[in-house]
Write an enzyme that holds these catalytic residues in place. Structure first.
Site, short mmCIF file in Angstrom:
data_model
loop_
_atom_site.label_atom_id
_atom_site.label_comp_id
_atom_site.label_asym_id
_atom_site.label_seq_id
_atom_site.Cartn_x
_atom_site.Cartn_y
_atom_site.Cartn_z
N ILE A 1 1.13 -1.94 -0.21
CA ILE A 1 -0.47 -0.09 0.03
C ILE A 1 0.46 1.14 -0.36
O ILE A 1 1.19 2.10 0.92
CB ILE A 1 -0.89 0.16 1.44
N SER B 1 -5.52 11.12 -5.35
CA SER B 1 -5.99 12.17 -4.36
C SER B 1 -7.50 12.76 -5.45
O SER B 1 -7.32 12.46 -6.92
CB SER B 1 -5.81 13.10 -3.76
N TYR C 1 1.92 19.34 -6.66
CA TYR C 1 0.70 17.76 -5.92
C TYR C 1 -0.06 16.99 -7.21
O TYR C 1 -0.33 15.82 -7.24
CB TYR C 1 0.06 18.81 -4.74
N SER D 1 1.77 15.42 -9.29
CA SER D 1 2.44 14.15 -8.94
C SER D 1 1.51 13.10 -9.52
O SER D 1 1.42 11.83 -8.82
CB SER D 1 3.14 14.29 -7.20
#
Ligand SMILES: NC(=O)c1ccc[n+]([C@@H]2O[C@H](COP(=O)([O-])OP(=O)(O)OC[C@H]3O[C@@H](n4cnc5c(N)ncnc54)[C@H](OP(=O)(O)O)[C@@H]3O)[C@@H](O)[C@H]2O)c1
Length: 266
Positions: free
Chosen positions: A86, A140, A153, A156
């Site tokens: 994970i 995300s 961010y 990525s």
């Protein structure tokens, strides 16, 4: 995939979501291999979880280190029986693009993206030998909706989503399942004060890490390979992929507020 007795290597185990994931995994009877830089924090967590009737081992891993590959080789020698990886570690910075230093950009890409690829590539030969295995990547909402103030961010996390999609397609029909979980804003120390206040002003909801962790573990147990958390975020993900101009318009309205909080960060 049933997690009972599976050995799970969890990065970011000392973080807000990672700690909660460890607890949720323990409830399912998984054997834990908690990875992080801060061994004192991991030891503390192991003590706090002493009541859970599962094996908990710790491993030091600095995902931004130039020696990451060597560290991973050592890990594999000691733990050739990992069933599930994970990738939960991550870093974030709320900054305008012209305020990011090259070091900050490198650290963001190293931890959030490169380390996911390095760990997955190194562990795949082992995972392919296990009866049932999985790679679980924590992305995300910003991995689908690029957001002002979070450009690096977002880049990525777009990368993590793309990698996960290709990996799932590459491993289709094999013993290695591939999962992607995209949380929206979550109440952890990853979000600095300006972000918390901005989210409050913009009405962006923030989830509890324990709830996010439970969703992740349930997704694995129920073979839900792709999961976006939260309404209306999951709807915006779909709209952004089809009519991104609509999301452009919504975000232009938020921009003055975002810029106010960004200025505080300079
Ligand atoms: N919180 C949110 O709003 C949110 C929303 C969507 C997605 N996510 C994603 O969820 C995941 C977990 O985030 P979180 O909220 O739990 O963040 P967090 O509380 O800040 O925890 C981040 C974790 O990553 C680890 N980490 C950072 N740099 C590292 C490095 N160089 N080497 C090894 N470990 C490193 C940290 O370890 P140390 O203790 O050593 O720093 C910590 O365990 C991340 O992938 C994040 O992008 C978070």
């Amino acid at each position: 995939m049933k997690l009972h007795s599976k050995k799970v290597l969890l990065t970011g185990a000392s973080g807000g979501i990672g700690r909660a994931v460890a607890i949720s995994l323990a409830r399912q009877g998984a054997r834990l291999l908690l990875a992080g830089r801060d061994m004192a924090a991991l030891e503390k967590q192991k003590v706090a979880m002493a009541g859970a009737d599962v094996s908990i081992e710790l491993v030091e891993l600095d995902l931004a280190s130039i020696e990451l590959s060597e560290q991973v080789d050592q890990l594999i020698l000691k733990h050739p029986d990992v069933d599930v990886l994970i990738n939960c570690a991550g870093v974030n910075l709320f900054k305008a693009c012209d305020a990011m230093s090259s070091e900050q950009i490198s650290q963001m890409l190293d931890v959030n993206l490169k380390a996911v690829l390095v760990l997955t590539s190194a562990l795949l030969p082992l995972l392919k030998r296990r009866p049932q295995a999985a790679v679980v990547n924590v992305g995300s909402t910003f991995g689908s909706i690029a957001y002002p103030g979070f450009a690096a961010y977002s880049a990525s996390k777009f990368g993590v989503r793309g990698y996960t999609e290709a990996l799932r397609r590459e491993l289709a029909g094999s013993n290695v399942q591939v999962f992607y979980l995209a949380p929206r804003a979550t109440k952890t120390t990853m979000n600095e004060r300006a972000v918390l206040e901005m989210n409050q002003e913009l009405g962006n909801a923030m989830d509890d890490p324990a709830w996010v962790a439970d969703q992740l573990v349930k997704a694995i147990e129920r073979d839900r390979f792709k999961l976006f958390l939260g309404w209306p975020e999951k709807l915006f993900v779909v709209i952004n992929s089809v009519f991104s101009v609509l999301v452009d318009r919504a975000l232009i309205k938020q921009l003055p507020t975002i810029q106010t909080y960004l200025k505080r960060e300079i």
